[in-house]
Design a protein around this motif. Structure first.
Motif, PDB file in Angstrom:
ATOM      1  N   LEU A   4       0.903  -1.033  -0.096  1.00  0.00           N
ATOM      2  CA  LEU A   4       0.119  -0.102  -0.250  1.00  0.00           C
ATOM      3  C   LEU A   4       0.659   1.165  -0.118  1.00  0.00           C
ATOM      4  O   LEU A   4       0.551   2.321  -0.849  1.00  0.00           O
ATOM      5  CB  LEU A   4      -0.820   0.003   1.103  1.00  0.00           C
ATOM      6  N   VAL A   5       1.767   1.219   0.767  1.00  0.00           N
ATOM      7  CA  VAL A   5       2.985   2.334   0.620  1.00  0.00           C
ATOM      8  C   VAL A   5       3.466   2.681  -0.637  1.00  0.00           C
ATOM      9  O   VAL A   5       3.520   3.864  -1.337  1.00  0.00           O
ATOM     10  CB  VAL A   5       3.784   2.283   2.002  1.00  0.00           C
ATOM     11  N   PHE A   6       3.983   1.622  -1.145  1.00  0.00           N
ATOM     12  CA  PHE A   6       4.485   1.502  -2.563  1.00  0.00           C
ATOM     13  C   PHE A   6       3.218   2.075  -3.603  1.00  0.00           C
ATOM     14  O   PHE A   6       3.733   3.027  -4.245  1.00  0.00           O
ATOM     15  CB  PHE A   6       5.174   0.141  -3.300  1.00  0.00           C
ATOM     16  N   GLN A   7       2.046   1.652  -3.456  1.00  0.00           N
ATOM     17  CA  GLN A   7       1.011   2.109  -4.253  1.00  0.00           C
ATOM     18  C   GLN A   7       0.719   3.646  -4.234  1.00  0.00           C
ATOM     19  O   GLN A   7       0.643   4.466  -5.139  1.00  0.00           O
ATOM     20  CB  GLN A   7      -0.213   1.205  -4.255  1.00  0.00           C
TER      21      GLN A   7
ATOM     22  N   GLU B  19      11.843  -1.303  -8.347  1.00  0.00           N
ATOM     23  CA  GLU B  19      11.643  -2.644  -8.106  1.00  0.00           C
ATOM     24  C   GLU B  19      10.561  -2.912  -7.072  1.00  0.00           C
ATOM     25  O   GLU B  19      10.745  -2.659  -5.630  1.00  0.00           O
ATOM     26  CB  GLU B  19      13.062  -3.013  -7.261  1.00  0.00           C
ATOM     27  N   ALA B  20       9.147  -3.103  -7.649  1.00  0.00           N
ATOM     28  CA  ALA B  20       7.938  -3.176  -6.951  1.00  0.00           C
ATOM     29  C   ALA B  20       8.305  -4.402  -5.942  1.00  0.00           C
ATOM     30  O   ALA B  20       8.559  -5.220  -6.198  1.00  0.00           O
ATOM     31  CB  ALA B  20       6.854  -3.177  -7.804  1.00  0.00           C
ATOM     32  N   PRO B  21       7.694  -4.192  -4.764  1.00  0.00           N
ATOM     33  CA  PRO B  21       7.293  -3.025  -3.850  1.00  0.00           C
ATOM     34  C   PRO B  21       8.389  -2.371  -2.993  1.00  0.00           C
ATOM     35  O   PRO B  21       7.896  -1.723  -1.955  1.00  0.00           O
ATOM     36  CB  PRO B  21       5.986  -3.451  -3.129  1.00  0.00           C
ATOM     37  N   GLU B  22       9.612  -2.420  -3.190  1.00  0.00           N
ATOM     38  CA  GLU B  22      10.773  -2.262  -2.131  1.00  0.00           C
ATOM     39  C   GLU B  22      11.403  -1.131  -2.823  1.00  0.00           C
ATOM     40  O   GLU B  22      12.148  -0.510  -1.667  1.00  0.00           O
ATOM     41  CB  GLU B  22      11.297  -3.417  -2.277  1.00  0.00           C
ATOM     42  N   LYS B  23      11.580  -0.314  -3.985  1.00  0.00           N
ATOM     43  CA  LYS B  23      12.667   0.292  -4.156  1.00  0.00           C
ATOM     44  C   LYS B  23      12.348   1.365  -5.353  1.00  0.00           C
ATOM     45  O   LYS B  23      11.876   0.755  -6.283  1.00  0.00           O
ATOM     46  CB  LYS B  23      13.777  -0.148  -4.610  1.00  0.00           C
ATOM     47  N   ILE B  24      12.613   2.517  -5.485  1.00  0.00           N
ATOM     48  CA  ILE B  24      12.387   3.326  -6.344  1.00  0.00           C
ATOM     49  C   ILE B  24      13.674   4.110  -6.468  1.00  0.00           C
ATOM     50  O   ILE B  24      14.084   5.015  -5.418  1.00  0.00           O
ATOM     51  CB  ILE B  24      11.025   4.402  -6.541  1.00  0.00           C
TER      52      ILE B  24
ATOM     53  N   HIS C  78      19.784  12.839  -6.826  1.00  0.00           N
ATOM     54  CA  HIS C  78      19.431  11.489  -7.064  1.00  0.00           C
ATOM     55  C   HIS C  78      18.929  11.007  -5.811  1.00  0.00           C
ATOM     56  O   HIS C  78      19.458  10.783  -4.604  1.00  0.00           O
ATOM     57  CB  HIS C  78      20.844  10.867  -7.232  1.00  0.00           C
ATOM     58  N   ASN C  79      17.698  10.537  -5.939  1.00  0.00           N
ATOM     59  CA  ASN C  79      16.864   9.974  -4.739  1.00  0.00           C
ATOM     60  C   ASN C  79      16.833   8.400  -4.932  1.00  0.00           C
ATOM     61  O   ASN C  79      16.434   7.777  -5.695  1.00  0.00           O
ATOM     62  CB  ASN C  79      15.482  10.554  -4.733  1.00  0.00           C
ATOM     63  N   THR C  80      16.827   7.608  -3.891  1.00  0.00           N
ATOM     64  CA  THR C  80      16.677   6.396  -3.478  1.00  0.00           C
ATOM     65  C   THR C  80      15.786   6.134  -2.202  1.00  0.00           C
ATOM     66  O   THR C  80      16.023   6.459  -1.307  1.00  0.00           O
ATOM     67  CB  THR C  80      17.760   5.424  -3.290  1.00  0.00           C
ATOM     68  N   MET C  81      14.595   5.590  -2.782  1.00  0.00           N
ATOM     69  CA  MET C  81      13.563   5.246  -1.739  1.00  0.00           C
ATOM     70  C   MET C  81      13.360   3.929  -1.681  1.00  0.00           C
ATOM     71  O   MET C  81      13.153   3.183  -2.564  1.00  0.00           O
ATOM     72  CB  MET C  81      11.985   5.945  -2.218  1.00  0.00           C
ATOM     73  N   THR C  82      13.430   3.206  -0.114  1.00  0.00           N
ATOM     74  CA  THR C  82      13.433   1.730  -0.128  1.00  0.00           C
ATOM     75  C   THR C  82      12.260   1.579   0.914  1.00  0.00           C
ATOM     76  O   THR C  82      11.893   2.576   1.535  1.00  0.00           O
ATOM     77  CB  THR C  82      14.900   1.051   0.363  1.00  0.00           C
ATOM     78  N   LEU C  83      11.628   0.505   0.794  1.00  0.00           N
ATOM     79  CA  LEU C  83      10.698   0.297   1.653  1.00  0.00           C
ATOM     80  C   LEU C  83      10.820  -1.205   2.287  1.00  0.00           C
ATOM     81  O   LEU C  83      11.203  -1.998   1.411  1.00  0.00           O
ATOM     82  CB  LEU C  83       9.243   0.203   1.111  1.00  0.00           C
TER      83      LEU C  83
ATOM     84  N   GLY D 145       3.613  -5.922   9.615  1.00  0.00           N
ATOM     85  CA  GLY D 145       2.571  -4.992   9.016  1.00  0.00           C
ATOM     86  C   GLY D 145       2.801  -3.752   9.028  1.00  0.00           C
ATOM     87  O   GLY D 145       2.356  -2.784   8.548  1.00  0.00           O
ATOM     88  N   LYS D 146       4.096  -3.015   9.417  1.00  0.00           N
ATOM     89  CA  LYS D 146       4.499  -1.752   9.473  1.00  0.00           C
ATOM     90  C   LYS D 146       5.551  -1.529   8.486  1.00  0.00           C
ATOM     91  O   LYS D 146       6.552  -2.575   8.158  1.00  0.00           O
ATOM     92  CB  LYS D 146       4.765  -1.365  10.620  1.00  0.00           C
ATOM     93  N   THR D 147       5.678  -0.541   7.831  1.00  0.00           N
ATOM     94  CA  THR D 147       6.459  -0.237   6.590  1.00  0.00           C
ATOM     95  C   THR D 147       7.632   0.863   7.043  1.00  0.00           C
ATOM     96  O   THR D 147       7.169   1.927   7.157  1.00  0.00           O
ATOM     97  CB  THR D 147       5.849   0.027   5.436  1.00  0.00           C
ATOM     98  N   THR D 148       8.557   0.444   7.026  1.00  0.00           N
ATOM     99  CA  THR D 148       9.734   1.666   7.099  1.00  0.00           C
ATOM    100  C   THR D 148      10.247   2.028   5.963  1.00  0.00           C
ATOM    101  O   THR D 148      10.659   1.320   4.758  1.00  0.00           O
ATOM    102  CB  THR D 148      10.818   0.979   8.080  1.00  0.00           C
ATOM    103  N   MET D 149      10.165   3.268   5.335  1.00  0.00           N
ATOM    104  CA  MET D 149      10.607   4.005   4.277  1.00  0.00           C
ATOM    105  C   MET D 149      11.785   4.791   4.635  1.00  0.00           C
ATOM    106  O   MET D 149      11.796   5.528   5.530  1.00  0.00           O
ATOM    107  CB  MET D 149       9.457   5.021   3.947  1.00  0.00           C
ATOM    108  N   THR D 150      12.880   4.467   3.751  1.00  0.00           N
ATOM    109  CA  THR D 150      14.347   5.446   3.822  1.00  0.00           C
ATOM    110  C   THR D 150      14.194   6.139   2.684  1.00  0.00           C
ATOM    111  O   THR D 150      14.424   5.436   1.322  1.00  0.00           O
ATOM    112  CB  THR D 150      15.153   4.298   4.317  1.00  0.00           C
ATOM    113  N   LEU D 151      14.601   7.318   2.550  1.00  0.00           N
ATOM    114  CA  LEU D 151      14.814   8.228   1.492  1.00  0.00           C
ATOM    115  C   LEU D 151      16.242   8.792   1.630  1.00  0.00           C
ATOM    116  O   LEU D 151      16.246   9.512   2.587  1.00  0.00           O
ATOM    117  CB  LEU D 151      13.680   9.209   1.425  1.00  0.00           C
TER     118      LEU D 151
END
Length: 169
Positions: free
Chosen positions: A23-26, A80-85, A112-117, A122-128
């Protein structure tokens, strides 16, 4: 400035959401979801283009209540759905051309941005992670000086994402 010193201009922010990773990726890749949360507080987002593929773009406009407008663009390098953009972020004009920061003449034209999930329980940690891209020494320095402002801005934006995620679950 040496490469090692420039590396110190890296900006990293992490946020944990009470939502599944998918859901966070979407929420990062679907225009109707992005329009609900992306951008500074008080701005309305318009998605002008979103092509989720390497070489594709997310081109958007933002409008404040007072009528002030600005545009931005992500150019995707890897998804790389749903873990990285991985993308290049820049300010843009209405047509999608890269333009300087609307307030800072020495801000890097691109980052240059790298976002990982990652998901756990059930919780999602996002790192930008954001790094000046093809930037001069002064642009690296300006970017580094802007870390606190970026932390506040992204923090507020991610709070909007958290509120959106809470509404749609």
């Amino acid at each position: 400035m040496t490469k090692a010193e420039q590396g110190n201009s890296d900006f990293v922010i992490t946020h944990t959401f009470d939502a599944p990773r998918e859901l966070v990726f979407q929420s990062w890749v679907e225009p109707e979801r992005l329009a609900q949360w992306w951008g500074p507080v008080g701005f309305e987002l318009s998605v002008l283009a979103l092509e989720l593929k390497p070489g594709g773009i997310f081109h958007y406009g933002m409008r404040a209540d007072n009528g002030y407008e600005m545009w931005g663009k992500f150019t995707y390098h890897a998804i790389e759905a749903p873990e990285k953009i991985v993308s290049i972020l820049s300010f843009a004009d209405r047509e999608g051309n890269v333009v300087p920061h609307p307030v800072s003449a020495t801000w890097p034209l691109q980052a240059h941005n790298t976002m990982t999930l990652s998901e756990e329980d059930g919780k999602t940690t996002m790192t930008l992670r954001s790094v000046p891209h093809e930037a001069s020494d002064i642009e690296h320095a300006t970017f580094k000086e802007g870390h606190e402002s970026m932390k506040q801005g992204f923090g507020a934006t991610f709070a909007q994402l958290a509120a959106y995620l809470a509404r749609v679950q």
